[in-house]
Enzyme design. Sequence first.
Site, PDB file in Angstrom:
ATOM      1  N   ASP A   1       0.759  -1.218  -0.018  1.00 56.77           N
ATOM      2  CA  ASP A   1      -0.040  -0.098   0.113  1.00 56.77           C
ATOM      3  C   ASP A   1       0.817   1.499  -0.012  1.00 56.77           C
ATOM      4  OD1 ASP A   1      -1.698  -2.115   0.665  1.00 56.77           O
ATOM      5  OD2 ASP A   1      -2.171  -1.283   2.568  1.00 56.77           O
TER       6      ASP A   1
ATOM      7  N   GLN B   1       4.510   0.732   1.921  1.00 59.66           N
ATOM      8  CA  GLN B   1       4.570  -0.627   2.946  1.00 59.66           C
ATOM      9  C   GLN B   1       5.490  -1.430   2.387  1.00 59.66           C
ATOM     10  OE1 GLN B   1       2.099  -2.269   5.528  1.00 59.66           O
ATOM     11  NE2 GLN B   1       2.762  -0.243   5.999  1.00 59.66           N
TER      12      GLN B   1
ATOM     13  N   SER C   1      -0.699   0.005   7.470  1.00 58.30           N
ATOM     14  CA  SER C   1      -0.915   1.217   6.660  1.00 58.30           C
ATOM     15  C   SER C   1      -1.730   2.159   7.442  1.00 58.30           C
ATOM     16  CB  SER C   1      -1.842   0.869   5.511  1.00 58.30           C
ATOM     17  OG  SER C   1      -1.294   0.126   4.527  1.00 58.30           O
TER      18      SER C   1
ATOM     19  N   ASP D   1      -5.720   0.893   9.198  1.00 55.17           N
ATOM     20  CA  ASP D   1      -5.762   2.030   8.211  1.00 55.17           C
ATOM     21  C   ASP D   1      -6.422   2.925   8.515  1.00 55.17           C
ATOM     22  OD1 ASP D   1      -4.424  -0.666   7.168  1.00 55.17           O
ATOM     23  OD2 ASP D   1      -6.207  -0.888   5.873  1.00 55.17           O
TER      24      ASP D   1
HETATM   25  C1  FRU Z   1      -4.077  -3.693   2.373  1.00 56.31           C
HETATM   26  C2  FRU Z   1      -3.303  -4.326   3.748  1.00 56.31           C
HETATM   27  C3  FRU Z   1      -3.818  -3.176   4.919  1.00 56.31           C
HETATM   28  C4  FRU Z   1      -2.849  -3.542   5.807  1.00 56.31           C
HETATM   29  C5  FRU Z   1      -1.483  -3.582   4.871  1.00 56.31           C
HETATM   30  C6  FRU Z   1      -0.478  -4.419   5.554  1.00 56.31           C
HETATM   31  O1  FRU Z   1      -3.160  -4.320   1.407  1.00 56.31           O
HETATM   32  O2  FRU Z   1      -3.704  -5.317   4.145  1.00 56.31           O
HETATM   33  O3  FRU Z   1      -5.303  -3.447   5.213  1.00 56.31           O
HETATM   34  O4  FRU Z   1      -2.679  -2.330   6.785  1.00 56.31           O
HETATM   35  O5  FRU Z   1      -1.921  -4.042   3.921  1.00 56.31           O
HETATM   36  O6  FRU Z   1       0.477  -4.408   5.015  1.00 56.31           O
END
Ligand code: FRU
Length: 484
Positions: A47, A63, A107, A167
Amino acid sequence: MTWTTEKRYRRYEDWTQEELKQIKENIAQSPWRASYHVEPKTGLLNDPNGFSYFNGKWVVFYQNFPFGAAHGLKSWVQLESDDLVHFEETGLRLLPDTQLDSHGAYSGSAMQFGDELFLFYTGNHRDENWQRHPYQIGALINQAGEVKKLDKVLIDQPQEATDHFRDPQIFNYQGQFYAIVGGQNLDKKGYVKLYRALDNDYTNWQAVGDLDFANDQTAYMMECPNLVFINEQPVLLYCPQGLDKEVLAYDNIYPNTYKIGQSFDTKTGRMVNPSPIQNLDYGFECYATQAFNAPDGRALAVSWLGLPDVAYPSDAFDHQGVFSLVKELSIKDGKLYQYPVPAIKNLRSQEFDLTDRPQTNNSYELELDLAADSQLELVLFADQAGAGLKLTVDLKAGNIQLDRSQAGQAFDLEHGTIRTAQLANEATNLSIFIDKSVFEIFINKGEKVFSGRVFPREDQTGILIKQGAVQGKYYELDYGRKAN
Ligand code: FRU
């Protein structure tokens, strides 16, 4: 390589320099590194996080799991930009190094306060029984890139939510700070929760209630919700995992969708008269799109061109995932448009008429115009025999189709190799961005978008107009120095 849980969650400091060197050497062998799209220096990118404007620069983080193409222990890596097109990686910022984020700095979003940037994110913690505890936590980062984590939980897991609660997005609406968080309630349904900052203090959040956007209650989890405002109209972008295909047809493992409201009622947390749910993208991968209102009011967005739980051919070279180009969002005739920011034009180095340019270096842009009633069959990443990524437009029949079955190495076959969308039978413009293993196709300046990846063979560098008359320009794109 098998990614055991132990290996995914191995502490960063336990990876040796030698192991990291090998990963870098492997990546250097990859034929699929992008030339003008953001991708991870090493390992997996997912993300976009913390997309913001900070002290005169655009900032975004990705990420990252740095040690291979796997969803392991996540951190945030910072990128900075002057023009939203050229991004420079400036460092690993949020490490999973405290009790609250021990199993991943997940995230979140960012906003400038004073001369610091506030990062609002999810600390993923697992206890000794591997039970997950999601904490909405914060950090401040200064201009030198120094990070100070706030030593408290800003939003606790609510009673009505399971451990899928994450998130946070902070946003400013009419001078008041709010946050939304994606979650799953005890009935295992996805929902979005709205908070307001008491006295506009970003460490003090009070629940307003569930965000009311006429949730159809078929998804089991809402990941990455974002609320932006375009001419005062709220636009919710979100990832409803498990959404019923009767509610909205989609082909990808998980959809990225949006709704447009007429107005936003802050007292009740209601998007007034929300539109039906729509796909944000008609291509093969586009997920976790992050959007924010820039200080100049524009709504800007960037997506992860990748999907959770999908294996990619580039995994063999220890890299996975890219960002989309930065897209500006607008509303026309009640529809959301997404189109790359104007500075993207600065990448154009040479211009040719399309027919002049059968062979390419797979780093280019096409601008095509089709007349009403026309048909087009265009192959990108084409080999000598004409096999590649096939785009078929039939305006009379009113549809557009993209087929990646012949474009190099196959993957994710489970979700099919063809994507389609409906088009009106009228003069149609296509902007196509190709970057080694990435494509982004914008129809009518962003009315519909098809994004995705292909992993072509070395000889798949052509463009073939198989059928149809098309007026078009070919632009070679030159990024200059690639930062990562
Ligand atoms: C979405 C997700 C988010 C989480 C992140 C972890 O792709 O699953 O909900 O915060 O990736 O990397």
